[in-house]
Design a protein around this motif. Structure first.
Motif, short mmCIF file in Angstrom:
data_model
loop_
_atom_site.label_atom_id
_atom_site.label_comp_id
_atom_site.label_asym_id
_atom_site.label_seq_id
_atom_site.Cartn_x
_atom_site.Cartn_y
_atom_site.Cartn_z
N ASP A 1 -47.90 49.20 -12.61
CA ASP A 1 -48.61 49.00 -13.86
C ASP A 1 -48.67 47.51 -14.20
O ASP A 1 -47.67 46.80 -14.08
CB ASP A 1 -47.89 49.78 -14.96
CG ASP A 1 -48.55 49.62 -16.30
OD1 ASP A 1 -49.66 50.13 -16.46
OD2 ASP A 1 -47.95 48.96 -17.17
N THR A 2 -49.82 47.04 -14.63
CA THR A 2 -50.00 45.62 -14.97
C THR A 2 -49.02 45.18 -16.04
O THR A 2 -48.46 44.08 -15.96
CB THR A 2 -51.45 45.36 -15.44
OG1 THR A 2 -52.34 45.72 -14.39
CG2 THR A 2 -51.65 43.89 -15.78
N ASP A 3 -48.80 46.01 -17.05
CA ASP A 3 -47.86 45.64 -18.11
C ASP A 3 -46.45 45.46 -17.56
O ASP A 3 -45.71 44.58 -17.98
CB ASP A 3 -47.85 46.68 -19.23
CG ASP A 3 -49.15 46.67 -20.04
OD1 ASP A 3 -49.84 45.62 -20.06
OD2 ASP A 3 -49.47 47.71 -20.64
N HIS B 1 -49.74 34.17 -4.69
CA HIS B 1 -49.73 35.60 -4.40
C HIS B 1 -50.43 36.38 -5.51
O HIS B 1 -51.20 37.31 -5.23
CB HIS B 1 -48.29 36.11 -4.23
CG HIS B 1 -47.70 35.77 -2.91
ND1 HIS B 1 -48.00 36.48 -1.76
CD2 HIS B 1 -46.83 34.81 -2.54
CE1 HIS B 1 -47.33 35.97 -0.74
NE2 HIS B 1 -46.62 34.95 -1.18
N ALA B 2 -50.19 36.02 -6.76
CA ALA B 2 -50.84 36.70 -7.88
C ALA B 2 -52.35 36.49 -7.84
O ALA B 2 -53.11 37.43 -8.10
CB ALA B 2 -50.26 36.21 -9.20
N PRO C 1 -53.58 41.56 -10.94
CA PRO C 1 -54.55 41.47 -12.03
C PRO C 1 -54.46 40.11 -12.73
O PRO C 1 -53.43 39.44 -12.69
CB PRO C 1 -54.13 42.59 -12.99
CG PRO C 1 -53.28 43.50 -12.18
CD PRO C 1 -52.63 42.65 -11.14
N VAL C 2 -55.53 39.71 -13.39
CA VAL C 2 -55.60 38.41 -14.04
C VAL C 2 -54.49 38.25 -15.08
O VAL C 2 -54.01 37.14 -15.31
CB VAL C 2 -57.01 38.16 -14.63
CG1 VAL C 2 -57.28 39.05 -15.81
CG2 VAL C 2 -57.19 36.69 -14.98
N GLY C 3 -54.04 39.32 -15.70
CA GLY C 3 -52.96 39.24 -16.68
C GLY C 3 -51.66 38.72 -16.09
O GLY C 3 -50.89 38.03 -16.76
N ASP D 1 -42.63 41.12 -4.52
CA ASP D 1 -42.83 42.56 -4.29
C ASP D 1 -43.49 43.20 -5.50
O ASP D 1 -44.40 44.01 -5.37
CB ASP D 1 -41.49 43.26 -4.00
CG ASP D 1 -40.97 42.97 -2.61
OD1 ASP D 1 -41.72 42.42 -1.77
OD2 ASP D 1 -39.78 43.27 -2.36
N ALA D 2 -43.05 42.82 -6.69
CA ALA D 2 -43.62 43.39 -7.92
C ALA D 2 -45.07 42.94 -8.12
O ALA D 2 -45.91 43.71 -8.56
CB ALA D 2 -42.78 42.99 -9.11
N ILE D 3 -45.37 41.69 -7.78
CA ILE D 3 -46.72 41.16 -7.95
C ILE D 3 -47.70 41.79 -6.95
O ILE D 3 -48.82 42.11 -7.29
CB ILE D 3 -46.74 39.62 -7.78
CG1 ILE D 3 -46.06 38.95 -8.97
CG2 ILE D 3 -48.16 39.09 -7.60
CD1 ILE D 3 -45.89 37.46 -8.80
N CYS D 4 -47.26 41.96 -5.73
CA CYS D 4 -48.16 42.37 -4.65
C CYS D 4 -48.25 43.87 -4.43
O CYS D 4 -49.16 44.34 -3.75
CB CYS D 4 -47.73 41.70 -3.34
SG CYS D 4 -47.82 39.91 -3.41
N LYS D 5 -47.31 44.61 -4.97
CA LYS D 5 -47.26 46.05 -4.72
C LYS D 5 -48.37 46.77 -5.48
O LYS D 5 -48.53 46.59 -6.68
CB LYS D 5 -45.90 46.61 -5.14
CG LYS D 5 -45.67 48.01 -4.70
CD LYS D 5 -44.25 48.40 -4.99
CE LYS D 5 -43.95 49.74 -4.39
NZ LYS D 5 -42.55 50.11 -4.56
#
Length: 135
Positions: free
Chosen positions: A40-42, A71-72, A77-79, A32-36
């Motif tokens: 913020d990327t950080d 999923h990422a 983002p690439v980070g 959920d955190a990765i795809c939402k």
């Protein structure tokens, strides 16, 4: 995401690892955190690191047989991809019903920054899916 991060930090401080029966719950929270969108990327990177610190299996598969790294590769983002790789997510794990790996997904989506990041982490460039294509 902030609440999840706080809980994970408390668990880590207490030395609590993720029990096996909680892996799917943690996996869902991480995905959920990765795809939402709008996270913020950080914060996403901090969550990846916090989940990894709990002992979570970062190669765990969701109901679609896809890992957090795949999923990422598709959504983040690439980070975030970099953070997963640094936390030892397997960049060569073929996933999904077509056994397509993260590098192949990234190449197919035209995410060249992600492709470059994956190649820096011992990703098999000539890995083929059972469909016969390669990245």
């Amino acid at each position: 995401p902030n609440e999840i991060l706080r809980v994970l930090q408390v668990l880590r401080a207490k030395g609590v690892l993720v029990p096996g029966d909680q892996q799917q719950l943690y996996l869902k929270l991480l995905l959920d955190a990765i795809c939402k969108e709008g996270v913020d990327t950080d914060q996403q990177i901090a969550l990846v690191k916090a989940f990894a610190a709990t002992g979570m299996d970062l190669d765990a598969l969701d109901s679609d047989a896809m890992s957090p790294l795949v999923h990422a590769v598709q959504h983040a983002p690439v980070g975030v991809v970099q953070a997963l790789l640094e936390a030892n997510a397997n960049p060569n794990l073929g996933l999904g019903m077509h056994d397509i790996g993260p590098l192949e997904y990234a190449a197919g989506l035209g995410r060249q920054h992600v492709v470059s990041t994956l190649k820096q982490h011992e990703t098999q460039v000539d890995a083929k899916s059972h469909l016969g294509s390669n990245a």
